[in-house]
Design an enzyme around this catalytic site. Structure first.
Site, PDB file in Angstrom:
ATOM      1  N   CYS A 245     -48.636 -27.159  19.068  1.00 17.41           N
ATOM      2  CA  CYS A 245     -47.850 -28.394  19.040  1.00 17.41           C
ATOM      3  C   CYS A 245     -46.909 -28.330  17.844  1.00 17.41           C
ATOM      4  O   CYS A 245     -47.365 -28.274  16.697  1.00 17.41           O
ATOM      5  CB  CYS A 245     -48.761 -29.617  18.948  1.00 17.41           C
ATOM      6  SG  CYS A 245     -47.871 -31.186  18.898  1.00 17.41           S
TER       7      CYS A 245
ATOM      8  N   CYS B 122     -39.450 -32.411  19.880  1.00 17.09           N
ATOM      9  CA  CYS B 122     -40.512 -31.566  20.438  1.00 17.09           C
ATOM     10  C   CYS B 122     -40.336 -30.109  20.003  1.00 17.09           C
ATOM     11  O   CYS B 122     -39.390 -29.432  20.408  1.00 17.09           O
ATOM     12  CB  CYS B 122     -40.566 -31.664  21.951  1.00 17.09           C
ATOM     13  SG  CYS B 122     -41.973 -30.781  22.671  1.00 17.09           S
TER      14      CYS B 122
END
EC number: 5.1.1.8
Length: 333
Positions: free
Chosen positions: A90, A253
């Site tokens: 992530c 992101c």
């Protein structure tokens, strides 16, 4: 009956939440972080759902748990937890985790300004800039990213047939670019993108196979990346990344930016050394860069890096009490 206590440091990366579990995480078996991830999912997933979902979290909640590294070339290991599960990697979570771990003294780097993270997806190299007690910026060199497939087509509600490219940047992303039945993310509401994305993801997973050639546990498409023209004068592109059941990433992101760069590089639009500034749905920026060319099981790939910032918002001691009927959390559809 038991009350389980978790000490958390809360913050956000460019607008998207990060909850760092600094105390109370379970001991995990395994010789690699991928094996420890499997143990966590098998026996302790209630911790993830309890901390990420309502009433202690929310649809966009994302977090991490620190562990001793399983490999000698790393300073610390990270397990990523969020509403969609335990991601192998992530990007925004990494930036937030590193920022808060350094500022709170939870990690002591072997070399100041640098940190190697042991993640389920592999080694992630970190460089960070610190001003006194505060970390101002984190750049992560991600795992190799690559274009997996081009022009995959499925039916999307309301829009009709949609073609996507699928790229890997730590997770598999379906990238939706302007085409006959889709113009620009700005032409649709966030609620529309949230409504369409899980159907699109399900239909892609049913119709096509997604398998990382070197990591057998990474075997499904998890994210949808809707593209658009940038609004920020510095940005090259804009995106809205869907994850979980109904979440749009507030940051640009990190793994999604890595996947997007891999897609563009495979099509000759980026080369080693090029920068790619990615804008989020709320206008925050990640500064991406193609560090070098690479190869994954014979596939052309790139090694991308992503830079961004995070801020701590507070401390949080959270209880998961067995007497609570919602101890393991819930989500309202």
């Amino acid at each position: 009956m038991a009350r389980h206590s978790f000490f958390c440091v809360d913050g956000h990366t460019c607008g998207n939440p990060v909850r760092l579990v600094a105390g109370g995480g379970p001991n995990l078996n395994g010789s690699t972080m991928m094996e420890k991830r499997a143990h966590f999912l098998a026996e302790y997933d209630w911790i993830r759902t309890g901390l990420m979902f309502e009433p202690r979290g929310h649809d966009m909640m994302s977090g991490s748990i620190l562990y001793p590294p399983t490999r000698p070339d790393c300073d610390v290991a990270v397990l990523f937890i969020e509403t969609s599960g335990c991601l192998p990697m992530c990007g925004h979570g990494t930036i937030g985790t590193v920022t808060m771990a350094i500022e709170q003294g939870l990690v002591t780097p072997k070399t100041p300004g640098k940190l190697n993270l042991d993640t389920p997806a592999g080694l992630v190299a970190i460089e960070y800039e610190q001003d006194g007690q505060y970390v101002e910026r984190v750049r992560l060199t991600n795992v190799p990213a690559f274009l997996y497939a081009e022009g995959l087509e499925v039916e999307c509600p309301d829009l009709g047939p949609i073609k996507v490219d699928v790229a890997y940047g730590g997770n598999f992303y379906a990238i939706v670019e302007p085409q006959e039945n889709y113009t620009d993310m700005d032409d649709y509401s966030a609620l529309q993108l949230i409504a369409w994305s899980p159907v699109l993801r399900q239909r892609l997973n049913e119709k096509y196979k997604f398998q990382h050639p070197e990591l057998p546990d990474i075997n499904r498409l998890s994210h949808i990346l809707w593209t658009g023209k940038p609004k920020h004068p510095q940005a090259h592109a804009r995106n809205a990344v869907f994850y979980g059941d109904k979440a749009i990433d507030r940051s640009p992101c990190g793994t999604g930016t890595s996947a997007r760069m891999a897609q563009l590089a495979a099509k000759g639009k980026l080369k080693p050394g090029d920068e790619f500034i990615h804008e989020s749905i709320i206008g925050s920026l990640f500064h991406g860069r193609v560090e070098r060319a690479a190869e994954v099981a014979g596939r052309p790939a790139i090694v991308p890096s992503i830079a961004g910032w995070a801020r701590m918002t507070g401390y949080n001691t959270i209880f998961i009490d067995d007497r609570d009927p919602f101890a393991h959390g819930f989500s309202v559809a």
